[in-house]
Write an enzyme that holds these catalytic residues in place. Structure first.
Site, PDB file in Angstrom:
ATOM      1  N   TYR A 118     -27.838  84.162  20.839  1.00 16.73           N
ATOM      2  CA  TYR A 118     -27.722  82.811  22.584  1.00 16.73           C
ATOM      3  C   TYR A 118     -26.492  82.715  21.911  1.00 16.73           C
ATOM      4  O   TYR A 118     -26.109  82.641  21.040  1.00 16.73           O
ATOM      5  CB  TYR A 118     -28.017  82.089  21.217  1.00 16.73           C
ATOM      6  CG  TYR A 118     -28.401  80.053  21.869  1.00 16.73           C
ATOM      7  CD1 TYR A 118     -29.645  79.993  22.708  1.00 16.73           C
ATOM      8  CD2 TYR A 118     -27.246  79.688  20.904  1.00 16.73           C
ATOM      9  CE1 TYR A 118     -29.166  79.173  23.202  1.00 16.73           C
ATOM     10  CE2 TYR A 118     -27.058  78.068  21.462  1.00 16.73           C
ATOM     11  CZ  TYR A 118     -27.508  77.551  22.327  1.00 16.73           C
ATOM     12  OH  TYR A 118     -27.719  76.469  23.380  1.00 16.73           O
ATOM     13  N   GLU A 206     -25.069  77.333  29.148  1.00 14.19           N
ATOM     14  CA  GLU A 206     -26.176  77.845  28.032  1.00 14.19           C
ATOM     15  C   GLU A 206     -26.291  79.403  28.399  1.00 14.19           C
ATOM     16  O   GLU A 206     -26.519  80.018  29.670  1.00 14.19           O
ATOM     17  CB  GLU A 206     -26.893  77.068  27.698  1.00 14.19           C
ATOM     18  CG  GLU A 206     -27.942  77.896  26.870  1.00 14.19           C
ATOM     19  CD  GLU A 206     -29.442  77.116  26.482  1.00 14.19           C
ATOM     20  OE1 GLU A 206     -28.918  76.243  25.434  1.00 14.19           O
ATOM     21  OE2 GLU A 206     -30.223  76.453  27.342  1.00 14.19           O
TER      22      GLU A 206
END
Length: 398
Positions: A118, A206
């Site tokens: 992530y 993101e």
């Protein structure tokens, strides 16, 4: 403002962020054409909506079926997936039960995924800087990771004067367990993301997941970008990427009148001038046992027309069972607000309780206008009084 994954990847590619080849498709035939062009043993067909969790979601017409991210081993299979997804409502954790209608797809190359990580860049309000947030738990909701295993989240603030430094990238890479050439690729990728974040006036980038492939490439397998609405005048090309079908119709309508409106899940509609006062109003509604239905800031220079538009937008929400108007007149005049409230209430045939608290410039004139309107409008002396009265009125009406 949000954009779709394929749009975000096209922007990031300009900043040397490594992505896989792919193409957008609006029909079954277009999806098949893109799959043929890409070649390879596997392509991935992804629903394009402004919500995360697409792969783990489900379609309303097939609750037990596959989600919004599907593998295809041929162009024909890509076409089958396109037929199954286009025009259907995809439900994820972020869409709510109503889901979002899939109107476009992104058909992308497949890859050999060895690890999922992530990575995001955001504005960290606590330190007043852009921060890089990373985790070894790619593919999961970062909120879940933060709650259950906060030790797996790495955060690195960036000094705005110095910008993102290679040593910071190496530090994060080592914490993620990257090694060899993966470290250098990761540093280049984050450098590109930081440059994009600053130059494009982003509020969020993101990458979830960021993947390491079998041959040690580091790739952005997904991409989400949010932009500061106040900076869009500098980026007309980005503003043109807006997909109004993905936005709440009331929020889109509010933008036409320069109103700051965000729909919420409660039953008390709010119309306030000033963001801080609006937040305080929502808080005190909760304190008195109800939930706000929206955030709505009419601004300091609202006209009668804008106030009327704001009132109509609030009443379009079927969940609204009462309205609280809370105005402190500085630049804004209380009589203008009162005229707008009266005009809107008459035009829409007001059918829910309405409490108005006015204070400041021309307050007595504003109260006189409300009193002489002949409408069922309850006046309040202060914010606590207003919240107590609207919550009580709504409960009694039910």
């Amino acid at each position: 403002m949000n954009i779709h994954e394929y749009q975000a990847k096209a922007l990031l590619a300009k900043f040397a962020v490594p992505i896989l080849k792919g193409g957008v498709a609006y029909t079954r035939d277009e999806a098949m054409d893109v799959a043929r062009t890409l070649g390879g043993p596997v392509t991935v067909v992804k629903a394009q909506i402004h919500a995360g969790g697409r792969g783990k979601g489900h379609f309303k017409n097939d609750p037990k079926g596959k989600g919004g991210v599907r593998l295809a081993k041929s162009a024909e299979e890509a076409g089958q997936h396109a037929t199954a997804m286009l025009g259907q409502d995809l439900v994820t954790k972020q869409t709510g039960a109503a889901g979002r209608t899939v109107k476009r797809l992104y058909v992308e190359q497949g890859c050999d995924i060895k690890r999922e990580l992530y990575l995001s860049l955001l504005v960290d309000r606590a330190i007043g800087r852009i921060a890089v947030v990373a985790s070894t738990e790619g593919g999961m909701d970062i909120e879940t990771v933060a709650h259950e295993t906060p030790e797996k989240i790495i955060t690195q603030g960036i000094d705005p004067a110095a910008g993102f430094q290679p040593y910071q990238g190496r530090k994060i890479a080592f914490a993620l367990g990257l090694e060899g050439k993966q470290v250098g690729e990761f540093v280049k990728l984050v450098t590109g993301l930081y440059k994009a974040f600053v130059e494009l006036d982003c509020s969020l980038i993101e990458i979830n997941p960021l993947v390491v492939t079998g041959d040690s490439q580091v790739l952005a397998l997904d991409a989400k970008m949010n932009f500061d609405d106040n900076a869009l005048y500098r980026h007309k090309d980005i503003e043109e990427l807006r997909d109004v079908d993905e936005e709440d119709p009331s929020e889109t309508e509010a933008a036409k009148y320069a109103l700051n409106y965000v729909k919420l899940d409660g039953q008390i509609g709010c119309m306030v001038n000033g963001a801080g006062l609006a937040m305080a109003t929502m808080d005190i509604i909760k304190l008195y046992g109800a939930e706000p239905a929206n955030f709505l800031d009419v601004g300091g220079g609202a006209t009668k027309e804008r106030v009327t538009a704001a009132f109509k937008i609030i009443l379009r929400d079927p969940n609204v069972e009462g309205i609280l108007v809370n105005i402190f007149g500085g630049i804004m005049r209380c009589d203008v607000i009162a005229e707008g409230v009266v005009a809107a209430a008459r035009e829409v045939n007001l059918h829910v309780p309405l409490v108005v608290r006015l204070e400041g410039t021309n307050v007595e004139l504003g109260k006189k206008i409300l009193k002489e309107s002949g409408l069922k409008i309850t006046s309040a002396e202060n914010l606590a009084d207003a919240a107590e009265k609207i919550v009580k009125a709504v409960k009694e009406a039910n």
